[in-house]
Scaffold this active site. Structure first.
Site, PDB file in Angstrom:
ATOM      1  N   HIS A 146      -1.251  -2.133  -5.239  1.00 54.50           N
ATOM      2  CA  HIS A 146      -0.443  -0.781  -5.838  1.00 54.50           C
ATOM      3  C   HIS A 146      -1.221  -0.878  -6.862  1.00 54.50           C
ATOM      4  O   HIS A 146      -0.369  -0.085  -7.947  1.00 54.50           O
ATOM      5  CB  HIS A 146       1.025  -1.348  -5.202  1.00 54.50           C
ATOM      6  CG  HIS A 146       1.745  -1.369  -4.137  1.00 54.50           C
ATOM      7  ND1 HIS A 146       0.533  -0.434  -3.058  1.00 54.50           N
ATOM      8  CD2 HIS A 146       2.863  -1.952  -3.959  1.00 54.50           C
ATOM      9  CE1 HIS A 146       1.715  -0.758  -2.026  1.00 54.50           C
ATOM     10  NE2 HIS A 146       3.082  -1.353  -2.457  1.00 54.50           N
ATOM     11  N   HIS A 220       7.817   4.806  -2.616  1.00 57.22           N
ATOM     12  CA  HIS A 220       7.702   3.473  -2.145  1.00 57.22           C
ATOM     13  C   HIS A 220       9.614   3.179  -2.344  1.00 57.22           C
ATOM     14  O   HIS A 220       9.802   1.995  -2.372  1.00 57.22           O
ATOM     15  CB  HIS A 220       7.183   2.472  -2.734  1.00 57.22           C
ATOM     16  CG  HIS A 220       6.868   0.524  -2.139  1.00 57.22           C
ATOM     17  ND1 HIS A 220       7.851  -0.037  -1.890  1.00 57.22           N
ATOM     18  CD2 HIS A 220       5.827  -0.020  -2.008  1.00 57.22           C
ATOM     19  CE1 HIS A 220       7.558  -0.874  -1.637  1.00 57.22           C
ATOM     20  NE2 HIS A 220       6.350  -0.760  -1.626  1.00 57.22           N
ATOM     21  N   GLU A 358       5.998   4.624   3.811  1.00 60.57           N
ATOM     22  CA  GLU A 358       4.815   5.286   2.607  1.00 60.57           C
ATOM     23  C   GLU A 358       3.664   6.011   3.300  1.00 60.57           C
ATOM     24  O   GLU A 358       3.164   5.372   3.708  1.00 60.57           O
ATOM     25  CB  GLU A 358       4.753   4.524   2.003  1.00 60.57           C
ATOM     26  CG  GLU A 358       5.246   3.296   1.661  1.00 60.57           C
ATOM     27  CD  GLU A 358       5.228   1.739   1.335  1.00 60.57           C
ATOM     28  OE1 GLU A 358       4.195   1.581   0.899  1.00 60.57           O
ATOM     29  OE2 GLU A 358       5.788   0.844   1.963  1.00 60.57           O
TER      30      GLU A 358
END
Length: 394
Positions: A146, A220, A358
Site C-alpha cells: 500500500h 480501502h 478494492e
C-alpha cells in the site's frame, strides 16, 4: 486487504515527532430515521484535529437530498462514515472507522483510506523500470504494501468542495515528490468523491508524472452493511463478476497464474454468503487466513463494468460496485482481532466484522511482465473510476 500479521502500527513519517489534538467525530452507530426529504444536497465542513501539531485536518460531510451522507477527512482522504438506507427507511453508518484523528494515525488498518502510490503488494520491496532498480520500504514481511510506511493514507490532502446541481463532492489533491517512498517522479494526484442524487458514490482517480513511474490507486473502506458493527459479515451475500482469480504464495504475492474460479471456493459469480466456504480446507484460503485475493474482472478495454455486489439480507442494504479497473481485491477482515475500538466507544471491531472490495490493477504488476502494465509516463494521464451505489432489496 490487510497485512499478513495480527496487527501493525505503522510510523507516519520517519524522523518526525507526532503531536495531535484529539477531535471527536460526532457520528454514532445509532439509526437515523428519515423524517423528510431535504430541500437540497449540501456540504458541511468541520474541524477533525491537528496532524503533527501543525497541519489542520478537516472533515467534509457530503449529504444528498435523500439523506444519505458520506463523511471524508483530509488526512488520508479517509471515508470515516457512510450512512445508507435500509428497508425500514432508516440510515445507518455502514463503514468501519474511528471517532478521532489520533486513532487513525496511531492504529488504523487502512480504514476508509486512499491507497497509493501502489495499492496491494510489491514483492521484496523493489521493481525495475527502464533498466533501473527502485527500492521501496518493506512493511509486510519481505514485501512493500500500500505504498510503503507512509503512503497516501498517511498524508494530508488539499481539498476543494464541488457542487453540481443535486450532486455534491470533494476534490482532493496531493503532490507526491520524486523519490517519495522510493518511487520515481513527481506524481500529481487527484481523487474526487462525488455523492450523487441516486445514492451513488463516485470515486475518480487521476495522476500525472514527470518521470516514468508505476501507479495503482484504490480505496480501502471496510463495509458492514448491517449497520451494527457487533455483527460479523459472514451472512453478507457477495457476487464478484470474475471467472478467474490470482493464486498467491505464502507471502500473498501472486504466483503469476490466472486460475479459473469454477468449482472452487473462489467462485462468487452467483451471490454467495461470505461465510459459506471461508473456513473450507483450501490451501489458498489458509494462506490468506480467509479471502485476501485478487479477482480478474470480466470485461476488457477499461469500460465501466459491473465488478461486485453485496447484500445484507436482514436490513436489505444492497451495494453495487462498477469500475473501469481490471481487478478487485476481496478481503474479509481476517486480521481484525477486537483490539480496535468502535466509533461509539462501546465495543470493538471483532474478527471478520468488515469486508473490503478494492478495485485496482493486479498486485506486484511491476515485477510480472504478463500482468497489465501499471507504468505511467510523462505526457500520459492515469485515470480510473469506481462507483458504489446503495439501494434496498426486499
Amino acid at each position: 486487504m490487510k497485512l499478513n500479521k495480527k496487527f501493525l502500527v505503522i510510523p507516519i513519517v520517519l524522523g518526525m515527532s507526532l503531536a495531535l489534538v484529539n477531535c471527536k467525530n460526532d457520528t454514532k452507530k445509532e439509526d437515523t430515521p428519515v423524517v423528510e426529504e431535504m430541500a437540497e444536497a449540501s456540504i458541511i465542513k468541520s474541524n477533525f484535529g491537528m496532524f503533527q501539531d501543525s497541519i489542520p485536518v478537516e472533515k467534509y460531510a457530503l449529504v444528498n437530498a435523500n439523506g444519505m451522507e458520506v463523511d471524508v477527512i483530509t488526512y488520508g482522504g479517509i471515508i470515516t462514515s457512510l450512512k445508507a438506507p435500509s428497508q425500514d427507511s432508516t440510515f445507518q453508518d455502514v463503514v468501519l472507522g474511528f471517532d478521532s484523528l489520533e486513532e487513525y494515525v496511531e492504529g488504523s488498518p487502512y480504514f476508509g483510506a486512499i491507497i497509493g502510490r501502489y495499492g496491494n503488494r510489491i514483492a521484496k520491496g523493489e521493481f525495475k523500470l527502464d533498466g533501473e532498480t527502485y527500492t521501496l520500504p518493506v512493511n509486510d514481511g519481505d514485501n512493500s504494501l500500500h505504498g510503503g510506511t507512509a503512503g497516501f493514507d498517511k498524508v494530508v490532502w488539499n481539498a476543494e468542495e464541488v457542487k453540481d446541481g443535486d450532486n455534491v463532492g470533494l476534490k482532493l489533491t496531493y503532490l507526491s515528490p520524486d523519490g517519495d517512498m522510493g518511487y520515481p517522479g513527481n506524481l500529481e494526484t487527484t481523487v474526487t468523491y462525488t455523492l450523487q442524487a441516486d445514492n451513488t458514490l463516485m470515486v475518480k482517480y487521476e495522476a500525472t508524472t514527470d518521470k516514468p513511474t508505476v501507479v495503482n490507486l484504490t480505496q480501502h473502506t471496510y463495509f458492514n452493511l448491517s449497520g451494527n458493527f457487533d455483527n460479523t459479515i459472514l451472512d453478507t451475500e457477495v457476487m464478484i463478476n470474475a471467472d478467474q482469480y490470482l493464486p498467491v504464495d505464502a507471502g500473498l504475492i501472486p504466483t503469476g497464474e490466472l486460475k479459473s474460479v469454477a468449482g472452487t471456493t473462489f467462485d462468487f459469480n452467483k451471490p454467495k454468503k461470505i461465510g459459506a466456504e471461508i473456513n473450507a480446507e483450501d490451501d489458498q484460503l489458509k494462506k490468506g487466513l480467509g479471502y485476501d485475493h485478487c479477482w480478474i474482472l470480466n470485461g476488457t478495454g477499461g469500460e465501466m463494468k459491473l465488478a461486485a455486489t453485496a447484500l445484507d439480507p436482514e436490513s436489505g442494504r444492497f451495494m453495487e460496485i462498477m469500475s473501469t479497473e481490471p481487478a478487485i481485491q476481496f478481503y474479509t477482515g481476517n486480521f481484525l482481532d477486537g483490539t480496535l475500538t468502535q466509533k461509539d466507544g462501546e465495543g470493538t471491531y471483532a474478527y471478520r466484522s468488515g469486508f473490503c472490495l478494492e478495485t485496482q490493477h493486479y498486485p506486484d504488476s511491476p515485477n510480472q511482465a504478463d500482468f497489465p502494465s501499471t507504468v505511467l509516463k510523462p505526457g500520459e494521464k492515469y485515470e480510473t473510476t469506481t462507483s458504489f451505489k446503495f439501494s434496498v432489496q426486499d
